[in-house]
Design an enzyme around this catalytic site. Structure first.
Site, PDB file in Angstrom:
ATOM      1  CB  SER A  49      -0.964   0.022   1.180  1.00 16.79           C
ATOM      2  OG  SER A  49      -0.281   0.219   2.390  1.00 16.79           O
ATOM      3  CE  LYS A 108      -3.069   1.836   4.794  1.00 12.75           C
ATOM      4  NZ  LYS A 108      -2.791   0.995   3.672  1.00 12.75           N
TER       5      LYS A 108
END
Length: 166
Positions: free
Chosen positions: A40, A83
């Site tokens: 990700s 993230k």
């Protein structure tokens, strides 16, 4: 003889508890080494990259847009996710996927952050589970340690266009 052995054992246990407390405080409040997994955050962080995460920023509320953070997963509290912060409380964020024709926007509520992976097409992030409470942030990644040819501070987001200015 028994008194001597008991004294040594108690001293050893005392030092062990002291060093354990020091280690706990260091990892909880200063930072630690993290091995990242998953696609990700590519291309910024690859699978199995080793990074240093500092924890002082979260305690002093110094997390900013563009920072990469380690967060307790909103979907699975036993795991951590990595993230990038796209929006802070009060910020307007794009909540749609890059491939969506019609773009939708929302505001980040008080006490929350909006997180997205750098690999937008292969990331489960705030676009799926919504804004994340600030209290779930564990630390801010500031340095890539491994692989050595990538050693250094992390580069800017490849998705800079996702940062909205109001």
């Amino acid at each position: 003889m028994l008194r001597h052995a008991l004294g040594k054992t108690c001293r050893f246990l005392g030092y062990t508890v002291q060093y354990g407390c020091i280690a706990h405080c260091a990892f909880e409040y200063l930072g630690g080494i993290v091995v990242c997994s998953g696609p990700s955050m590519e291309p910024t962080i690859q699978n199995s990259d080793v990074v240093f995460s500092e924890n002082l920023s979260r305690h002093f509320f110094c997390i900013r847009k563009g920072d990469i953070v380690i967060v307790k997963s909103p979907n699975d509290p036993k795991s951590n996710i990595c993230k990038r912060v796209i929006g802070l409380e009060g910020d307007k964020v794009c909540t749609s996927n890059p491939s969506d024709f019609l773009k939708s926007h929302s505001y980040v509520p008080k006490g929350h952050v909006w997180l997205e992976g750098d690999n937008l097409r292969n990331s489960t992030d705030s676009r799926c589970y919504g804004p994340v409470p600030y209290g779930l942030i564990r630390g801010r990644i500031c340095l890539k340690i491994w692989p050595l040819n990538d050693f250094g501070f992390l580069r800017a987001s490849p998705n800079g266009h996702r940062f909205l200015d109001d």
